[in-house]
Write a protein that holds these residues in place. Structure first.
Motif, PDB file in Angstrom:
ATOM      1  N   VAL A 148       0.838  -1.206   0.000  1.00 30.07           N
ATOM      2  CA  VAL A 148       0.000   0.000   0.000  1.00 30.07           C
ATOM      3  C   VAL A 148       0.872   1.255   0.000  1.00 30.07           C
ATOM      4  CG1 VAL A 148      -1.593   1.370   1.401  1.00 30.07           C
ATOM      5  CG2 VAL A 148      -2.020  -1.065   1.060  1.00 30.07           C
ATOM      6  N   ILE A 149       1.889   1.290   0.854  1.00 27.70           N
ATOM      7  CA  ILE A 149       2.760   2.467   0.928  1.00 27.70           C
ATOM      8  C   ILE A 149       3.494   2.671  -0.390  1.00 27.70           C
ATOM      9  CG2 ILE A 149       4.825   3.418   2.044  1.00 27.70           C
ATOM     10  CD1 ILE A 149       3.892   2.140   4.638  1.00 27.70           C
ATOM     11  N   GLY A 150       4.024   1.580  -0.958  1.00 31.30           N
ATOM     12  CA  GLY A 150       4.755   1.696  -2.213  1.00 31.30           C
ATOM     13  C   GLY A 150       3.877   2.209  -3.343  1.00 31.30           C
ATOM     14  N   GLU A 151       2.684   1.632  -3.493  1.00 30.52           N
ATOM     15  CA  GLU A 151       1.821   2.045  -4.606  1.00 30.52           C
ATOM     16  C   GLU A 151       1.219   3.422  -4.371  1.00 30.52           C
ATOM     17  OE1 GLU A 151      -0.538  -0.452  -6.829  1.00 30.52           O
ATOM     18  OE2 GLU A 151       0.412  -2.325  -6.220  1.00 30.52           O
ATOM     19  N   ARG A 152       0.940   3.756  -3.114  1.00 31.15           N
ATOM     20  CA  ARG A 152       0.463   5.113  -2.835  1.00 31.15           C
ATOM     21  C   ARG A 152       1.522   6.156  -3.187  1.00 31.15           C
ATOM     22  NH1 ARG A 152      -4.855   6.694  -1.736  1.00 31.15           N
ATOM     23  NH2 ARG A 152      -5.919   5.077  -0.549  1.00 31.15           N
ATOM     24  N   ALA A 153       2.786   5.753  -3.112  1.00 27.12           N
ATOM     25  CA  ALA A 153       3.873   6.660  -3.476  1.00 27.12           C
ATOM     26  C   ALA A 153       4.152   6.661  -4.967  1.00 27.12           C
ATOM     27  CB  ALA A 153       5.143   6.285  -2.720  1.00 27.12           C
ATOM     28  N   GLY A 308       6.252  22.343  -4.258  1.00 31.41           N
ATOM     29  CA  GLY A 308       7.526  22.224  -3.567  1.00 31.41           C
ATOM     30  C   GLY A 308       7.856  20.869  -2.988  1.00 31.41           C
ATOM     31  N   ILE A 309       7.039  19.853  -3.257  1.00 33.98           N
ATOM     32  CA  ILE A 309       7.338  18.506  -2.772  1.00 33.98           C
ATOM     33  C   ILE A 309       8.333  17.837  -3.720  1.00 33.98           C
ATOM     34  CG2 ILE A 309       6.381  16.235  -2.245  1.00 33.98           C
ATOM     35  CD1 ILE A 309       3.729  17.579  -1.638  1.00 33.98           C
ATOM     36  N   ARG A 310       9.408  17.322  -3.179  1.00 38.52           N
ATOM     37  CA  ARG A 310      10.415  16.633  -4.000  1.00 38.52           C
ATOM     38  C   ARG A 310       9.902  15.225  -4.286  1.00 38.52           C
ATOM     39  NH1 ARG A 310      15.799  16.871  -0.844  1.00 38.52           N
ATOM     40  NH2 ARG A 310      16.661  16.231  -2.870  1.00 38.52           N
ATOM     41  N   VAL A 311       9.414  15.044  -5.499  1.00 37.48           N
ATOM     42  CA  VAL A 311       8.669  13.835  -5.839  1.00 37.48           C
ATOM     43  C   VAL A 311       9.529  12.578  -5.741  1.00 37.48           C
ATOM     44  CG1 VAL A 311       7.383  12.656  -7.660  1.00 37.48           C
ATOM     45  CG2 VAL A 311       7.065  15.108  -7.302  1.00 37.48           C
ATOM     46  N   ASN A 312      10.617  12.532  -6.476  1.00 36.35           N
ATOM     47  CA  ASN A 312      11.411  11.305  -6.525  1.00 36.35           C
ATOM     48  C   ASN A 312      12.060  10.954  -5.183  1.00 36.35           C
ATOM     49  OD1 ASN A 312      10.789  10.622  -9.177  1.00 36.35           O
ATOM     50  ND2 ASN A 312      12.459  11.850 -10.023  1.00 36.35           N
ATOM     51  N   PRO A 313      12.646  11.905  -4.437  1.00 36.93           N
ATOM     52  CA  PRO A 313      13.135  11.554  -3.095  1.00 36.93           C
ATOM     53  C   PRO A 313      12.027  11.052  -2.171  1.00 36.93           C
ATOM     54  CG  PRO A 313      14.142  13.592  -3.817  1.00 36.93           C
ATOM     55  CD  PRO A 313      13.073  13.261  -4.827  1.00 36.93           C
ATOM     56  N   THR A 314      10.838  11.666  -2.269  1.00 35.35           N
ATOM     57  CA  THR A 314       9.721  11.200  -1.447  1.00 35.35           C
ATOM     58  C   THR A 314       9.348   9.766  -1.800  1.00 35.35           C
ATOM     59  OG1 THR A 314       8.839  13.456  -1.271  1.00 35.35           O
ATOM     60  CG2 THR A 314       7.319  11.651  -0.807  1.00 35.35           C
ATOM     61  N   ARG A 315       9.300   9.470  -3.085  1.00 36.52           N
ATOM     62  CA  ARG A 315       9.025   8.105  -3.513  1.00 36.52           C
ATOM     63  C   ARG A 315      10.104   7.146  -3.027  1.00 36.52           C
ATOM     64  NH1 ARG A 315       6.778   8.272  -9.793  1.00 36.52           N
ATOM     65  NH2 ARG A 315       4.685   9.065  -9.285  1.00 36.52           N
ATOM     66  N   PHE A 316      11.356   7.564  -3.154  1.00 35.52           N
ATOM     67  CA  PHE A 316      12.475   6.689  -2.816  1.00 35.52           C
ATOM     68  C   PHE A 316      12.424   6.276  -1.351  1.00 35.52           C
ATOM     69  CE2 PHE A 316      16.754   5.508  -1.737  1.00 35.52           C
ATOM     70  CZ  PHE A 316      17.244   4.889  -2.875  1.00 35.52           C
ATOM     71  N   ASN A 318       9.946   6.408   0.778  1.00 38.74           N
ATOM     72  CA  ASN A 318       8.746   5.671   1.158  1.00 38.74           C
ATOM     73  C   ASN A 318       8.770   4.234   0.646  1.00 38.74           C
ATOM     74  OD1 ASN A 318       6.608   7.338   2.668  1.00 38.74           O
ATOM     75  ND2 ASN A 318       7.331   8.764   1.115  1.00 38.74           N
ATOM     76  N   VAL A 319       9.371   4.003  -0.499  1.00 36.64           N
ATOM     77  CA  VAL A 319       9.552   2.630  -0.963  1.00 36.64           C
ATOM     78  C   VAL A 319      10.496   1.884  -0.030  1.00 36.64           C
ATOM     79  CG1 VAL A 319      10.495   1.200  -2.828  1.00 36.64           C
ATOM     80  CG2 VAL A 319       9.013   3.128  -3.367  1.00 36.64           C
ATOM     81  N   SER A 320      11.524   2.569   0.477  1.00 32.96           N
ATOM     82  CA  SER A 320      12.421   1.957   1.449  1.00 32.96           C
ATOM     83  C   SER A 320      11.672   1.617   2.737  1.00 32.96           C
ATOM     84  CB  SER A 320      13.591   2.897   1.754  1.00 32.96           C
ATOM     85  OG  SER A 320      14.331   3.166   0.578  1.00 32.96           O
ATOM     86  N   LEU A 321      10.805   2.528   3.190  1.00 30.54           N
ATOM     87  CA  LEU A 321       9.984   2.252   4.369  1.00 30.54           C
ATOM     88  C   LEU A 321       9.085   1.048   4.128  1.00 30.54           C
ATOM     89  CD1 LEU A 321       8.745   2.994   7.138  1.00 30.54           C
ATOM     90  CD2 LEU A 321       7.210   4.560   5.919  1.00 30.54           C
ATOM     91  N   ALA A 322       8.514   0.966   2.944  1.00 32.84           N
ATOM     92  CA  ALA A 322       7.670  -0.180   2.605  1.00 32.84           C
ATOM     93  C   ALA A 322       8.473  -1.481   2.664  1.00 32.84           C
ATOM     94  CB  ALA A 322       7.076   0.013   1.208  1.00 32.84           C
ATOM     95  N   GLY A 323       9.717  -1.439   2.215  1.00 27.86           N
ATOM     96  CA  GLY A 323      10.570  -2.625   2.275  1.00 27.86           C
ATOM     97  C   GLY A 323      10.863  -3.039   3.708  1.00 27.86           C
ATOM     98  N   ALA A 324      11.071  -2.063   4.600  1.00 25.12           N
ATOM     99  CA  ALA A 324      11.322  -2.376   6.003  1.00 25.12           C
ATOM    100  C   ALA A 324      10.114  -3.061   6.631  1.00 25.12           C
ATOM    101  CB  ALA A 324      11.677  -1.101   6.767  1.00 25.12           C
ATOM    102  N   ILE A 325       8.921  -2.569   6.318  1.00 26.69           N
ATOM    103  CA  ILE A 325       7.704  -3.164   6.866  1.00 26.69           C
ATOM    104  C   ILE A 325       7.511  -4.583   6.326  1.00 26.69           C
ATOM    105  CG2 ILE A 325       5.189  -2.973   6.925  1.00 26.69           C
ATOM    106  CD1 ILE A 325       5.524   0.053   6.926  1.00 26.69           C
TER     107      ILE A 325
END
Length: 428
Positions: A148-153, A308-316, A318-325
């Motif tokens: 969910v976190i990965g796809e939402r990102a 002003g949201i940095r899209v690719n760093p935010t995605r990166f 959050n995908v890492s957080l998804a991997g930890a979960i």
């Protein structure tokens, strides 16, 4: 369902009107399940009584067994299911969606009717069935939350299977070396992050097709852990593949509640962590700045970039957080379920977790409920084998995957996933 349509008046003014569209997908699925159950009870009738055991050996409160007439109870519930199906069809006819409570109620009554039929002349241990269902669902819930976190990102996390495997391997190895399950849990999270890191790098930075990267990563991690298992763990099994596992922690008073006590309040640390993770992710996704930015980069990255949201760093990240979960889900295999690592021990559950994401409409709570459903169906096949139902054992093995197909085909089409999921963002 509804859509907006534009019409032009005689004076040239443009008016917006809502065009409603009926969707009978859910009523059709519910009706199909009702007909299947009715056909089963009609053509394969089972007589006698079904006994449901409510008490548990670990509970201080003993409840009496519940004995029901198999035929009468089964048909009463079929009538109730038909009424729920009719109500769902009436809602669809009036351009309304079927509420979640109706779907949950239908599923609960349907499973109960099936258990009454299957338990004719036998015993159905309710607490054991639910405890087993939760146990089998734990990795699926963590994997679904990661999905969910990965796809939402905006990144399709097909690599959940690989995150499970590397997490399970890392947890077994580090817990065996340190004799500490918490160190193994941290190692599992790191293993999941490593797989997610590679997925994010190729999908976000190098713009490689995300599904292909995920599949390749699954194959790579399967081969890598298989090689390390044979070269490292097998020759040194006593030192490197005998992890210290998490023990059950019974919460006083709450653990003695009949039925729910053993299921919710007599579990291991990872299960309690699962309850917390579902609540935190659900709250954070819709109530915090983090969740707002996460959903923004997955729905409309151009608009997010504009403010002003940095899209690719935010995605990166959050995908890492998804991997930890998801890695925590992998730790469950070796720190709770099976006290050692084995080749391909995740058995494709990462893909079931991905199906739970779709079935759950990319929502943490719904995806967790879908994961619990798949875990329950998996545990149900073991019970039905013990009860010696006339259904072939091969079909029992198919049950979790049949439910997955029906769930995705019947319910996922009602809404669309995140608009930018699977689409790389190139800043103009």
């Amino acid at each position: 369902m509804s859509a907006l349509a534009a019409s032009t008046a005689d004076d040239g003014t443009i008016h917006l009107a809502t065009v409603k569209v009926r969707s009978f997908k859910v009523p059709i699925v519910l009706g199909g399940v009702t007909v299947l159950l009715a056909a089963l009870f009609l053509f394969v009738p089972r007589s006698g009584e079904s006994t449901f055991r409510l008490r548990d050996s670990s509970s201080a409160i003993a409840l009496p067994d519940v004995v029901l007439s198999t035929a009468l109870t089964s048909w009463v519930i079929v009538v109730l299911l038909a009424l729920l199906t009719a109500y769902s069809a009436w809602l669809a006819w009036n351009y309304e969606r079927t509420p979640l409570w109706l779907t949950v109620a239908f599923g609960s009554f349907g499973v109960f009717a099936f258990l009454v039929w299957a338990g004719a002349g036998g015993l159905v241990p309710v607490s054991s069935l639910l405890v087993g269902a939760v146990s089998l669902s734990v990795p699926l819930v963590f994997g679904a939350l990661g999905g969910v976190i990965g796809e939402r990102a905006g990144v399709v996390n097909v690599a959940i299977e690989g995150q499970f495997l590397l997490g399970a391997f890392s947890a077994a190895l580090l817990s065996s070396i340190t004799q500490n399950p918490f160190v193994g849990l941290i190692g599992a999270m790191i293993g999941g992050v490593l797989v997610a890191f590679v997925l994010a790098a190729f999908a976000i930075k190098y713009l490689v097709e995300q599904v292909i990267v995920g599949v390749v990563l699954n194959v790579l991690v399967t081969g890598l852990t298989g090689f390390l298992y044979g070269a490292l763990l097998v020759p040194n099994e006593t030192e490197l593949n005998r992890p210290v596992v998490f023990e059950r922690i019974k919460i006083p008073v709450l653990g003695d509640i009949p039925i729910l006590g053993p299921v919710l309040f007599n579990q291991t640390f990872i299960v309690y962590l699962m309850f917390i993770a579902v609540a935190v992710v659900s709250w954070g996704l819709y109530r915090t700045r983090w969740g707002l930015r996460l959903r923004a980069v997955g729905e409309h990255p151009q608009a997010a970039d504009t403010v002003g949201i940095r899209v690719n760093p935010t995605r990166f990240w959050n995908v890492s957080l998804a991997g930890a979960i998801a890695g925590i889900g992998g730790a469950y295999f070796t720190l709770v379920s099976v006290p050692q690592f084995g080749k391909e021990m995740t058995a494709g559950l990462g893909f079931i977790a991905l199906a739970a994401v779709i079935f759950g409409r990319w929502d943490p709570i719904r995806a967790s409920l879908a994961a619990l459903l798949f875990g329950f169906v998996t545990n149900l096949q073991n019970l039905l084998t013990v009860l010696r139902t006339p259904i072939p054992s091969e079909f029992m093995l198919m049950l979790p995957y049949v439910v997955t197909i029906l769930a995705v085909a019947g319910f996922a089409g009602q809404i669309k996933g995140p608009a930018a999921a699977g689409k790389p963002y190139i800043k103009g």
